[in-house]
Design an enzyme around this catalytic site. Sequence first.
Site, mmCIF file in Angstrom:
data_model
loop_
_atom_site.group_PDB
_atom_site.id
_atom_site.type_symbol
_atom_site.label_atom_id
_atom_site.label_comp_id
_atom_site.label_asym_id
_atom_site.label_seq_id
_atom_site.Cartn_x
_atom_site.Cartn_y
_atom_site.Cartn_z
ATOM 1 N N GLY A 76 -6.685 12.350 -0.602
ATOM 2 C CA GLY A 76 -7.696 12.180 -1.639
ATOM 3 C C GLY A 76 -8.479 13.448 -1.815
ATOM 4 O O GLY A 76 -8.109 14.501 -1.304
ATOM 5 N N ARG A 85 -20.684 9.274 -1.711
ATOM 6 C CA ARG A 85 -19.316 8.804 -1.478
ATOM 7 C C ARG A 85 -18.849 7.919 -2.623
ATOM 8 O O ARG A 85 -17.666 7.888 -2.955
ATOM 9 C CB ARG A 85 -19.241 8.060 -0.144
ATOM 10 C CG ARG A 85 -19.395 8.989 1.039
ATOM 11 C CD ARG A 85 -19.186 8.253 2.346
ATOM 12 N NE ARG A 85 -19.383 9.132 3.489
ATOM 13 C CZ ARG A 85 -20.559 9.325 4.083
ATOM 14 N NH1 ARG A 85 -21.623 8.713 3.644
ATOM 15 N NH2 ARG A 85 -20.652 10.136 5.114
ATOM 16 N N PRO A 118 -14.741 6.699 -0.798
ATOM 17 C CA PRO A 118 -15.650 5.874 -0.009
ATOM 18 C C PRO A 118 -14.857 4.834 0.788
ATOM 19 O O PRO A 118 -14.204 3.971 0.195
ATOM 20 C CB PRO A 118 -16.549 5.212 -1.061
ATOM 21 C CG PRO A 118 -15.763 5.275 -2.338
ATOM 22 C CD PRO A 118 -14.798 6.409 -2.245
ATOM 23 N N ASP A 120 -15.038 2.168 2.671
ATOM 24 C CA ASP A 120 -15.038 0.692 2.605
ATOM 25 C C ASP A 120 -14.304 0.218 1.348
ATOM 26 O O ASP A 120 -13.535 -0.743 1.397
ATOM 27 C CB ASP A 120 -16.485 0.178 2.608
ATOM 28 C CG ASP A 120 -17.209 0.607 3.869
ATOM 29 O OD1 ASP A 120 -16.832 0.133 4.951
ATOM 30 O OD2 ASP A 120 -18.116 1.469 3.788
ATOM 31 N N ASP A 148 -20.262 7.013 12.566
ATOM 32 C CA ASP A 148 -21.727 6.899 12.508
ATOM 33 C C ASP A 148 -22.267 6.286 13.805
ATOM 34 O O ASP A 148 -23.318 6.680 14.312
ATOM 35 C CB ASP A 148 -22.140 6.020 11.312
ATOM 36 C CG ASP A 148 -21.378 6.401 10.062
ATOM 37 O OD1 ASP A 148 -21.966 6.936 9.131
ATOM 38 O OD2 ASP A 148 -20.143 6.182 10.035
ATOM 39 N N ALA A 150 -20.881 6.569 16.690
ATOM 40 C CA ALA A 150 -20.793 7.636 17.711
ATOM 41 C C ALA A 150 -21.974 8.602 17.568
ATOM 42 O O ALA A 150 -22.583 9.014 18.565
ATOM 43 C CB ALA A 150 -19.471 8.381 17.567
ATOM 44 N N ARG A 153 -25.141 6.855 18.892
ATOM 45 C CA ARG A 153 -25.157 6.799 20.359
ATOM 46 C C ARG A 153 -25.414 8.175 20.958
ATOM 47 O O ARG A 153 -26.136 8.301 21.957
ATOM 48 C CB ARG A 153 -23.824 6.249 20.880
ATOM 49 C CG ARG A 153 -23.665 4.787 20.536
ATOM 50 C CD ARG A 153 -22.338 4.229 20.998
ATOM 51 N NE ARG A 153 -22.256 2.829 20.596
ATOM 52 C CZ ARG A 153 -21.381 1.969 21.058
ATOM 53 N NH1 ARG A 153 -20.475 2.346 21.926
ATOM 54 N NH2 ARG A 153 -21.384 0.717 20.644
ATOM 55 N N HIS A 168 -25.267 1.136 24.094
ATOM 56 C CA HIS A 168 -24.525 0.223 23.219
ATOM 57 C C HIS A 168 -25.372 -0.022 21.977
ATOM 58 O O HIS A 168 -26.267 -0.859 21.984
ATOM 59 C CB HIS A 168 -24.208 -1.076 23.955
ATOM 60 C CG HIS A 168 -23.518 -0.827 25.263
ATOM 61 N ND1 HIS A 168 -22.215 -0.396 25.333
ATOM 62 C CD2 HIS A 168 -23.971 -0.862 26.534
ATOM 63 C CE1 HIS A 168 -21.884 -0.206 26.594
ATOM 64 N NE2 HIS A 168 -22.936 -0.477 27.345
ATOM 65 N N HIS A 175 -20.170 2.637 5.208
ATOM 66 C CA HIS A 175 -20.154 4.013 5.716
ATOM 67 C C HIS A 175 -20.701 4.860 4.564
ATOM 68 O O HIS A 175 -19.979 5.275 3.673
ATOM 69 C CB HIS A 175 -18.730 4.453 6.069
ATOM 70 C CG HIS A 175 -18.603 5.937 6.321
ATOM 71 N ND1 HIS A 175 -19.248 6.575 7.350
ATOM 72 C CD2 HIS A 175 -17.915 6.899 5.672
ATOM 73 C CE1 HIS A 175 -18.959 7.864 7.325
ATOM 74 N NE2 HIS A 175 -18.161 8.086 6.302
ATOM 75 N N THR A 230 -16.384 17.728 6.559
ATOM 76 C CA THR A 230 -16.489 17.257 7.951
ATOM 77 C C THR A 230 -15.098 16.823 8.390
ATOM 78 O O THR A 230 -14.388 16.174 7.620
ATOM 79 C CB THR A 230 -17.454 16.051 8.086
ATOM 80 O OG1 THR A 230 -16.857 14.912 7.461
ATOM 81 C CG2 THR A 230 -18.797 16.319 7.450
HETATM 82 P P1 NAD Z 1 -8.682 17.748 1.852
HETATM 83 O O1 NAD Z 1 -8.854 18.083 0.422
HETATM 84 O O2 NAD Z 1 -8.704 18.837 2.866
HETATM 85 O O3 NAD Z 1 -7.301 16.952 2.050
HETATM 86 C C1 NAD Z 1 -6.884 15.928 1.206
HETATM 87 C C2 NAD Z 1 -5.379 15.997 1.144
HETATM 88 O O4 NAD Z 1 -4.906 14.878 0.388
HETATM 89 C C3 NAD Z 1 -4.873 17.266 0.440
HETATM 90 O O5 NAD Z 1 -4.019 17.987 1.314
HETATM 91 C C4 NAD Z 1 -4.157 16.717 -0.787
HETATM 92 O O6 NAD Z 1 -3.017 17.486 -1.150
HETATM 93 C C5 NAD Z 1 -3.756 15.321 -0.308
HETATM 94 N N1 NAD Z 1 -3.454 14.426 -1.422
HETATM 95 C C6 NAD Z 1 -4.157 14.236 -2.569
HETATM 96 N N2 NAD Z 1 -3.511 13.334 -3.350
HETATM 97 C C7 NAD Z 1 -2.406 12.944 -2.672
HETATM 98 C C8 NAD Z 1 -1.351 12.040 -2.952
HETATM 99 N N3 NAD Z 1 -1.316 11.358 -4.100
HETATM 100 N N4 NAD Z 1 -0.372 11.905 -2.029
HETATM 101 C C9 NAD Z 1 -0.392 12.602 -0.879
HETATM 102 N N5 NAD Z 1 -1.359 13.467 -0.550
HETATM 103 C C10 NAD Z 1 -2.352 13.644 -1.449
HETATM 104 O O7 NAD Z 1 -9.792 16.659 2.154
HETATM 105 P P2 NAD Z 1 -10.293 16.203 3.607
HETATM 106 O O8 NAD Z 1 -11.501 16.995 3.970
HETATM 107 O O9 NAD Z 1 -9.128 16.158 4.509
HETATM 108 O O10 NAD Z 1 -10.807 14.719 3.276
HETATM 109 C C11 NAD Z 1 -9.877 13.681 3.011
HETATM 110 C C12 NAD Z 1 -10.597 12.385 2.739
HETATM 111 O O11 NAD Z 1 -11.252 11.948 3.926
HETATM 112 C C13 NAD Z 1 -11.709 12.498 1.676
HETATM 113 O O12 NAD Z 1 -11.728 11.343 0.877
HETATM 114 C C14 NAD Z 1 -12.969 12.588 2.509
HETATM 115 O O13 NAD Z 1 -14.132 12.189 1.803
HETATM 116 C C15 NAD Z 1 -12.628 11.632 3.613
HETATM 117 N N6 NAD Z 1 -13.457 11.714 4.817
HETATM 118 C C16 NAD Z 1 -13.737 10.536 5.415
HETATM 119 C C17 NAD Z 1 -14.551 10.505 6.533
HETATM 120 C C18 NAD Z 1 -14.856 9.170 7.164
HETATM 121 O O14 NAD Z 1 -15.722 9.051 8.054
HETATM 122 N N7 NAD Z 1 -14.169 8.112 6.772
HETATM 123 C C19 NAD Z 1 -15.082 11.691 7.057
HETATM 124 C C20 NAD Z 1 -14.750 12.894 6.430
HETATM 125 C C21 NAD Z 1 -13.936 12.893 5.283
#
Ligand code: NAD
Length: 315
Positions: A76, A85, A118, A120, A148, A150, A153, A168, A175, A230
Site C-alpha cells: 500500500g 491514517r 488504516p 482496522d 501501541d 508495546a 508498556r 500489563h 490503531h 515507521t
Molecule cells: P512502502 O511504500 O515502503 O511499501 C509499500 C510497498 O507496497 C511498496 O513496495 C509497493 O510497491 C507495494 N505495493 C503497492 N501496491 C501493491 C500491489 N497492488 N501489490 C503488491 N505490492 C504493492 O510503505 P511502508 O512504509 O512499507 O508501509 C506499508 C504500509 O504499512 C502502509 O499502509 C503503512 O501506513 C503501514 N504501516 C502500518 C503500521 C501499523 O502499525 N499497522 C506501521 C507502519 C506502517
Amino acid sequence: MKIGIVGSGMVGATAAYAMVMRGIGREIVLVDKNQKRALAESEDIVHAVPFADPLIIRAGQYSDLQGSRLVIICAGVSQKEGESRLDLLGRNAAVFKEIVPGILEYVPEGLLVVATNPVDIMTYLAAHYASGSGLPKTKIIGSGTTLDTARFRALLGERIGVDPQHVHAYVIGEHGDSEVLSWSSARVGAATLDDFCAQHNVCLDGKAKKGIDDRVRHAAYAIIEGKGATYYGIGSALAKIVDVVLHDQRSILTVSTPADEVAGVKDVCVSLPRLVGGDGVLATFPLPLDEREEATLRESAQVVRKAIDELMDML
Ligand code: NAD
C-alpha cells in the site's frame, strides 16, 4: 515453515529482517508489484542470514506463496507527514481488491496478517474480499494496537522503573488517533498501577499520564516527521505475531479482527486483548474499563465503523 509477505517496502522488508534475526520460520517469500524492489530487499536480507539462523529468503510471484502458513500484507501507500491514517483509506482499498484474492488463490487455508493502514479498516476489507473463500474471520488478524501497547508498556515501565514485560497495560480500539490507553486496568505484576505507585512512592499524576498518552498516541506522527516512515517497531510486532501463530504460543495480543460487536458498535474491527495461537484469534477478553474508557472505546469503534460505512459506499 513458509511465510509470505505481500508488499516488501519498508514495513514488509523490516518484518522479514526481524524474522531472519529471530530465526522465525524457514522460508520467506517477498511479493511486490515492484519486483525489482522485492528482489533487492530479499538479496540484501540474504546477506544477514549467515549472522542469524539458516533461512531461505527470496522474491517471488503470488504462485510462490503456495504452501505458506501465513501471509503478511504490508502493501500500500504509507502515511505522509500530517496525513491521518483514515486519509489513506481510499488509496489502499484498491490495492486490497487485487491482493486478497491473489493470495487466497494460492494460500486458501493460510492466515492473513494485515499491517497496511488504516489497519482496522483494511482488516475489515481483507475479510470482505475473503468472504466466500471459506477462510474463517478468526484467521484474519490486523496488527491493530500491538505496537501501541508495546509503546505504552515501554513508556510506563520506564516511568515507574519496572521491566515493561511485567507491566500489563493495554491500548485498545482503533490503531489511530482515537485509540484508548486503558489506565484503569493496568497492572504491575499483580498490583494495580495506583497501588504500585502508592507503595513505591512513584508520582504518576495527570500531567505524567498525559505525557505518556501523547507519546503513545502521536508516536507515528513524530517518527514520520523525523524520518518519513515507521518500520522497526511494526516490523518487530509482525515478527512476534508470526512467531505466536507458527508456534501456537497462545499469547495475549491487542490485535484487530472482525467482531460482531465492540462496546455496543456492531460489525467492526478494532483491537482488544485477544488470545492468539496457531488457528488465529482464539478468544477475546473484554477489559474491565472505567466509565470514561468504556465511552472512549465506543467512540473509537464508531470512528472505525463510520469509515467502514464510507468505504463500503465507495466500493
Ligand atoms: P512502502 O511504500 O515502503 O511499501 C509499500 C510497498 O507496497 C511498496 O513496495 C509497493 O510497491 C507495494 N505495493 C503497492 N501496491 C501493491 C500491489 N497492488 N501489490 C503488491 N505490492 C504493492 O510503505 P511502508 O512504509 O512499507 O508501509 C506499508 C504500509 O504499512 C502502509 O499502509 C503503512 O501506513 C503501514 N504501516 C502500518 C503500521 C501499523 O502499525 N499497522 C506501521 C507502519 C506502517
